[in-house]
Design a protein around this motif. Structure first.
Motif, PDB file in Angstrom:
ATOM      1  N   GLY A   1       0.816  -1.207   0.000  1.00 18.39           N
ATOM      2  CA  GLY A   1       0.000   0.000   0.000  1.00 18.39           C
ATOM      3  C   GLY A   1       0.851   1.259   0.000  1.00 18.39           C
ATOM      4  O   GLY A   1       1.845   1.349   0.724  1.00 18.39           O
ATOM      5  N   LEU A   2       0.458   2.225  -0.832  1.00 13.18           N
ATOM      6  CA  LEU A   2       1.144   3.515  -0.886  1.00 13.18           C
ATOM      7  C   LEU A   2       0.226   4.570  -0.274  1.00 13.18           C
ATOM      8  O   LEU A   2      -0.998   4.453  -0.348  1.00 13.18           O
ATOM      9  CB  LEU A   2       1.491   3.861  -2.344  1.00 13.18           C
ATOM     10  N   PRO A   3       0.786   5.584   0.359  1.00 20.29           N
ATOM     11  CA  PRO A   3       2.195   6.008   0.327  1.00 20.29           C
ATOM     12  C   PRO A   3       3.052   5.493   1.481  1.00 20.29           C
ATOM     13  O   PRO A   3       4.221   5.879   1.576  1.00 20.29           O
ATOM     14  CB  PRO A   3       2.079   7.529   0.414  1.00 20.29           C
ATOM     15  N   ASN A   4       2.552   4.623   2.358  1.00 22.35           N
ATOM     16  CA  ASN A   4       3.312   4.263   3.546  1.00 22.35           C
ATOM     17  C   ASN A   4       4.192   3.027   3.364  1.00 22.35           C
ATOM     18  O   ASN A   4       5.017   2.731   4.224  1.00 22.35           O
ATOM     19  CB  ASN A   4       2.353   4.017   4.720  1.00 22.35           C
ATOM     20  N   GLY A   5       3.993   2.294   2.291  1.00 23.27           N
ATOM     21  CA  GLY A   5       4.802   1.096   2.070  1.00 23.27           C
ATOM     22  C   GLY A   5       4.447  -0.063   2.967  1.00 23.27           C
ATOM     23  O   GLY A   5       5.317  -0.864   3.326  1.00 23.27           O
ATOM     24  N   THR A   6       3.178  -0.171   3.331  1.00 24.93           N
ATOM     25  CA  THR A   6       2.743  -1.255   4.215  1.00 24.93           C
ATOM     26  C   THR A   6       2.345  -2.478   3.383  1.00 24.93           C
ATOM     27  O   THR A   6       1.722  -2.361   2.323  1.00 24.93           O
ATOM     28  CB  THR A   6       1.542  -0.817   5.069  1.00 24.93           C
ATOM     29  N   LEU A   7       2.685  -3.639   3.897  1.00 20.77           N
ATOM     30  CA  LEU A   7       2.373  -4.883   3.198  1.00 20.77           C
ATOM     31  C   LEU A   7       0.869  -5.132   3.215  1.00 20.77           C
ATOM     32  O   LEU A   7       0.237  -5.136   4.277  1.00 20.77           O
ATOM     33  CB  LEU A   7       3.108  -6.050   3.855  1.00 20.77           C
ATOM     34  N   ALA A   8       0.302  -5.333   2.019  1.00 23.55           N
ATOM     35  CA  ALA A   8      -1.136  -5.574   1.919  1.00 23.55           C
ATOM     36  C   ALA A   8      -1.454  -7.037   1.630  1.00 23.55           C
ATOM     37  O   ALA A   8      -2.422  -7.584   2.163  1.00 23.55           O
ATOM     38  CB  ALA A   8      -1.745  -4.686   0.821  1.00 23.55           C
TER      39      ALA A   8
END
Length: 403
Positions: A238-245
């Protein structure tokens, strides 16, 4: 006293008596008795020799019989062992026959299974046609590539290999930059202009895993990429935080590079008017390219198509309206050209389309990304970020012309 001495003694006594009486036939009788005694001794010796010979023959025969009996006992033991082994094998075969008799279905069951298989094949084909129809109905996409125009060199930045692209989401102008073949840093620019001018500072997004190759895309606010050190794992971030989805493993992928002229890319993700795709090579399918339609939400494979487009000599590919266009070149670098295509809706065919050449430029592409709204190709060429304008026409017009 020995038996052989008796005749001699008698002969001596008789001879002495005869000599005393002085008979005229004395000499004749003595000779007669001596001959007879010699004959008797010879016969006696012969009998003794015959007895010894018979005894020796009997001993030899006894020894031979004992030897034959030993051989017979050994043969009997071997036959017994073989018979026991045969009995064990017979029991095993009887068990296997009984198992097979229980497992082999009857003719009625075979007919039922064949009917069920035919029904499953018909259902699968119907499901494929439904998916094909749903793609066509839900997305009014009847465009086909007719030419690649107007090369524009935007910038030279980063490594020899890399990828850059825009998010095709509605209203988005952001540009994403991934330099190299392996990293975990994504650069985000607000627009192509800010990327070109380089005045604005890019936003640095740290990814949860390193990427591999150059086949990445951003779609509806998520980055999709091939996770490094894995043969076929796709990561959704996920952008913009760079979290794994989410993550998924693509079946049959990761054994061979997608394009022989781009040997570091094993999964090539793409976006067109119909959604999210991934291109790879299946080693069990003659080295031809395979395209998969992905559900961007769940990463599930919605459908797979085996194409006739070869990986050999290819440097990249992209999709427009569900049609795969494969770009070929030489390993020395030259003028790229589209020489093979595959249309999932079977309205255009590769043998009916002319070869489409790219404008001349430097060496060869390490990534090609089609933006469905801009109708532009964002390419990476030996460290140069370039843009190609593409021209399209309606598929039904081409089909009518070909007919």
């Amino acid at each position: 006293m020995s038996i052989s001495l008796v005749p001699v003694l008698l002969l001596s006594l008789t001879a002495g008596s005869l000599r005393g009486q002085n008979f005229p036939q004395e000499a004749f009788m003595i000779q007669y008795f001596e001959r007879r005694m010699a004959q008797l001794e010879e016969r006696l010796n012969q009998c003794e020799q015959n007895a010894a010979t018979v005894s020796q023959r009997f001993y030899d025969l006894s020894s031979e019989v004992r030897g034959q009996l030993s051989v017979l006992n050994a043969v009997r033991s071997e036959v017994k062992i073989q018979m026991e082994s045969i009995l064990v094998r017979v029991d095993h075969m009887e068990g296997e026959l009984e198992y097979l008799e229980n497992k082999i279905p009857t003719l009625q069951n075979i007919e039922m299974e064949e009917a069920l298989m035919e029904q499953q094949v018909m259902d699968a084909e119907l499901d494929r046609l439904k998916k094909k129809a749903s793609i066509k109905l839900e997305n009014d996409c009847s465009m086909a590539l007719s030419a690649v125009k107007s090369l524009k060199i935007v910038k030279r930045a980063g490594d020899t290999y890399g990828s850059w692209f825009k998010d095709p989401s509605s209203g988005s102008h952001k540009v994403y930059f991934l330099s190299g073949l392996r990293n975990n840093t994504l650069l985000e620019y607000t627009s192509v202009k800010s990327f070109t001018e380089g005045k604005a500072t890019a936003k640095v997004i740290q990814l949860p895993f390193y990427w591999q190759g150059t086949g990445h895309v951003v779609y509806n606010g998520f980055l999709y990429y091939h996770k490094a050190d894995t043969p076929n794992q796709i990561v959704k971030v996920g952008l913009p935080n760079g979290t794994l989805a989410d993550t998924m493993l693509l079946p049959g992928a990761g054994h061979l590079p997608t394009y022989s002229l781009n040997p570091n890319t094993f999964l090539d993700l793409a976006v067109d008017e119909l959604g999210l795709w991934v291109i790879h090579v299946d080693s069990d399918f003659s080295g031809n390219l395979v395209i998969n339609k992905l559900d961007p939400g769940t990463l599930a494979v919605e459908h797979t198509w085996d194409t006739l487009c070869k990986s050999r000599g290819a440097e990249g590919a992209f999709l427009i309206c569900g049609t795969l266009y494969v770009v070929y070149n030489t390993r020395y670098g030259g003028r790229s050209s589209v020489q093979c295509l595959y249309d999932i809706q079977d309205t255009i065919h590769s043998d009916e389309s002319p070869v489409l050449f790219f404008p001349k430029r430097y060496t060869s592409h390490t990534s090609l990304y089609y933006h469905p709204k801009d109708r532009q190709l964002y390419a990476w060429d030996d460290g140069y970020q370039t843009i190609y304008k593409v021209e399209v026409h309606r598929k039904d017009v081409e089909a009518t012309t070909a007919g």
